[in-house]
Motif scaffolding. Structure first.
Motif, PDB file in Angstrom:
ATOM      1  N   GLU A  22       2.679   3.775  -2.176  1.00  0.00           N
ATOM      2  CA  GLU A  22       3.686   4.493  -3.677  1.00  0.00           C
ATOM      3  C   GLU A  22       4.760   4.928  -3.569  1.00  0.00           C
ATOM      4  O   GLU A  22       5.377   5.630  -2.173  1.00  0.00           O
ATOM      5  CB  GLU A  22       2.361   6.075  -3.142  1.00  0.00           C
ATOM      6  CG  GLU A  22       2.571   6.871  -4.629  1.00  0.00           C
ATOM      7  CD  GLU A  22       1.902   5.765  -6.381  1.00  0.00           C
ATOM      8  OE1 GLU A  22       1.834   7.036  -6.987  1.00  0.00           O
ATOM      9  OE2 GLU A  22       1.328   5.118  -5.788  1.00  0.00           O
ATOM     10  N   CYS A  29      -5.895  10.997  -2.303  1.00  0.00           N
ATOM     11  CA  CYS A  29      -6.253  10.867  -0.474  1.00  0.00           C
ATOM     12  C   CYS A  29      -5.493   9.522  -0.448  1.00  0.00           C
ATOM     13  O   CYS A  29      -4.707   9.108  -0.035  1.00  0.00           O
ATOM     14  CB  CYS A  29      -7.367  10.809  -0.238  1.00  0.00           C
ATOM     15  SG  CYS A  29      -7.205  10.834   1.520  1.00  0.00           S
ATOM     16  N   ARG A  30      -5.529   8.658  -1.438  1.00  0.00           N
ATOM     17  CA  ARG A  30      -5.088   6.544  -1.739  1.00  0.00           C
ATOM     18  C   ARG A  30      -3.789   7.132  -1.977  1.00  0.00           C
ATOM     19  O   ARG A  30      -3.004   6.481  -1.301  1.00  0.00           O
ATOM     20  CB  ARG A  30      -5.676   6.182  -2.676  1.00  0.00           C
ATOM     21  CG  ARG A  30      -6.995   5.736  -1.918  1.00  0.00           C
ATOM     22  CD  ARG A  30      -8.517   4.948  -2.548  1.00  0.00           C
ATOM     23  NE  ARG A  30      -8.933   5.333  -3.801  1.00  0.00           N
ATOM     24  CZ  ARG A  30      -9.304   4.674  -4.751  1.00  0.00           C
ATOM     25  NH1 ARG A  30      -9.461   3.316  -4.746  1.00  0.00           N
ATOM     26  NH2 ARG A  30     -10.112   4.968  -6.373  1.00  0.00           N
ATOM     27  N   LYS A  31      -3.571   8.101  -2.974  1.00  0.00           N
ATOM     28  CA  LYS A  31      -2.127   8.151  -3.374  1.00  0.00           C
ATOM     29  C   LYS A  31      -1.280   8.529  -2.723  1.00  0.00           C
ATOM     30  O   LYS A  31      -0.224   8.519  -2.245  1.00  0.00           O
ATOM     31  CB  LYS A  31      -1.855   8.923  -4.619  1.00  0.00           C
ATOM     32  CG  LYS A  31      -2.280   8.460  -5.466  1.00  0.00           C
ATOM     33  CD  LYS A  31      -1.059   7.997  -6.231  1.00  0.00           C
ATOM     34  CE  LYS A  31      -1.508   7.292  -8.244  1.00  0.00           C
ATOM     35  NZ  LYS A  31       0.063   6.288  -8.478  1.00  0.00           N
ATOM     36  N   TRP A  87      -8.731   9.319  -5.777  1.00  0.00           N
ATOM     37  CA  TRP A  87      -7.471   9.083  -5.880  1.00  0.00           C
ATOM     38  C   TRP A  87      -5.757   9.947  -5.069  1.00  0.00           C
ATOM     39  O   TRP A  87      -4.917   9.038  -5.142  1.00  0.00           O
ATOM     40  CB  TRP A  87      -7.388   8.610  -7.474  1.00  0.00           C
ATOM     41  CG  TRP A  87      -6.166   7.603  -7.747  1.00  0.00           C
ATOM     42  CD1 TRP A  87      -5.294   7.947  -9.078  1.00  0.00           C
ATOM     43  CD2 TRP A  87      -5.870   6.751  -7.231  1.00  0.00           C
ATOM     44  NE1 TRP A  87      -4.461   6.895  -8.836  1.00  0.00           N
ATOM     45  CE2 TRP A  87      -4.500   6.068  -8.395  1.00  0.00           C
ATOM     46  CE3 TRP A  87      -5.774   6.443  -6.925  1.00  0.00           C
ATOM     47  CZ2 TRP A  87      -3.697   4.954  -8.185  1.00  0.00           C
ATOM     48  CZ3 TRP A  87      -5.173   4.350  -6.222  1.00  0.00           C
ATOM     49  CH2 TRP A  87      -4.074   4.497  -6.961  1.00  0.00           C
ATOM     50  N   SER A 113      -1.536   8.278   1.057  1.00  0.00           N
ATOM     51  CA  SER A 113      -1.472   7.874   2.603  1.00  0.00           C
ATOM     52  C   SER A 113      -0.921   7.457   2.577  1.00  0.00           C
ATOM     53  O   SER A 113      -0.381   7.136   4.129  1.00  0.00           O
ATOM     54  CB  SER A 113      -2.975   6.398   2.398  1.00  0.00           C
ATOM     55  OG  SER A 113      -2.559   5.024   1.187  1.00  0.00           O
ATOM     56  N   GLY A 128       0.376  -1.400   0.028  1.00  0.00           N
ATOM     57  CA  GLY A 128      -0.224   0.171   0.095  1.00  0.00           C
ATOM     58  C   GLY A 128       0.671   1.297   0.107  1.00  0.00           C
ATOM     59  O   GLY A 128       0.628   2.594   0.382  1.00  0.00           O
ATOM     60  N   GLU A 140     -11.865  11.148   1.244  1.00  0.00           N
ATOM     61  CA  GLU A 140     -11.282   9.812   1.589  1.00  0.00           C
ATOM     62  C   GLU A 140     -11.764   8.671   0.234  1.00  0.00           C
ATOM     63  O   GLU A 140     -11.099   7.675   0.537  1.00  0.00           O
ATOM     64  CB  GLU A 140     -12.531   9.267   2.731  1.00  0.00           C
ATOM     65  CG  GLU A 140     -12.246   9.498   3.368  1.00  0.00           C
ATOM     66  CD  GLU A 140     -13.120  11.373   3.886  1.00  0.00           C
ATOM     67  OE1 GLU A 140     -13.948  11.184   3.007  1.00  0.00           O
ATOM     68  OE2 GLU A 140     -12.562  11.877   5.134  1.00  0.00           O
ATOM     69  N   ASP A 141     -12.632   8.585  -0.740  1.00  0.00           N
ATOM     70  CA  ASP A 141     -12.438   7.631  -1.586  1.00  0.00           C
ATOM     71  C   ASP A 141     -11.111   7.986  -2.977  1.00  0.00           C
ATOM     72  O   ASP A 141     -11.746   7.392  -4.059  1.00  0.00           O
ATOM     73  CB  ASP A 141     -13.882   8.047  -2.271  1.00  0.00           C
ATOM     74  CG  ASP A 141     -14.563   6.853  -0.736  1.00  0.00           C
ATOM     75  OD1 ASP A 141     -14.257   6.580   0.070  1.00  0.00           O
ATOM     76  OD2 ASP A 141     -16.077   8.160  -1.174  1.00  0.00           O
TER      77      ASP A 141
END
Length: 233
Positions: free
Chosen positions: A81, A118-120, A116, A122, A79, A113-114
């Protein structure tokens, strides 16, 4: 020089834990891009004008990133990047950092929160590269990689900028957005040429064609991350 061992080639190396990933970073720290490329039997381009993604691809191969072009973190199992960060001799970022492509249509109701972005962001492996303009590409030096996760203050800044930019996009204000928008996150055109257009929403809600956009971290934000980690003055 970075060695993968007699039983394991660079293409076979895959980190199974964040500790293994950091160990791999330690092994390449201090090498020039030319030295690492030679270890991986890869040619070094004269410059990055036509090979902008070359440095990142070199690091992905050396460190065992496996996501490729998939919509996943570079190290899917961890998880994490990977972000290379060109810096000056004084340790200051030389440019903003690309995060991901920005969606320009169908974004109503999307939550931070959903997203890309935010996910990238994290969990990021930052890999500083001493990349003074005067240095030939092959002589640029790999720094010590480190892991970073945004703290509550950084998360709040990123979220605020993302929400404001996405609101402008959804309301048809894409043409009004400039690089100065946002405290830490900016939206900029990202296209190989001016003919690479994509769909977006105009000021009156009408469909328009415009250049693709990308989210970028401003250099002041990445400089603060470096200072935070290395405790620079």
């Amino acid at each position: 020089m970075f060695k993968f061992g007699t039983m394991q080639t660079a293409s076979e190396f895959k980190p199974h834990t964040s500790a293994e990933l950091l160990l791999a970073c330690q092994r390449i720290a201090g090498l020039t891009l030319g030295q690492l490329a030679a270890e991986l039997a890869l040619p070094v381009p004269d410059n990055l004008l036509k090979d902008k993604g070359w440095v990142g691809q070199l690091m992905e191969q050396a460190l065992g990133a496996s996501a490729g072009s998939q919509a996943l973190p570079d190290f899917p199992e961890l998880g994490i990047e990977l972000k290379t960060l060109p810096i000056s001799q004084q340790g200051k970022p030389l440019e903003s950092t690309y995060v991901c492509t920005a969606p320009l249509i169908g974004i109503t109701g999307q939550q931070w929160e959903d997203s890309w972005v935010c996910r990238k962001l994290s969990h990021v492996l930052w890999l500083p590269i001493l990349a003074e303009r005067k240095l030939p590409l092959k002589d640029r030096i790999i720094g010590q990689g480190f892991l970073w996760q945004p703290d509550s203050e950084q998360q709040a800044l990123l979220r605020q900028d993302w929400e404001e930019l996405m609101e402008l996009i959804s309301l048809g204000g894409i043409a009004k957005i400039r690089g100065a928008h946002g405290k830490v996150l900016q939206l900029r055109p990202k296209a190989a040429d001016s003919k690479a257009l994509t769909r977006a929403v105009g000021i009156n809600g009408e469909p328009i064609q415009t250049l693709p956009r990308g989210f970028y971290l401003k250099s002041g934000f990445t400089q603060a991350i470096l200072q935070q980690h290395f405790q620079l003055g």
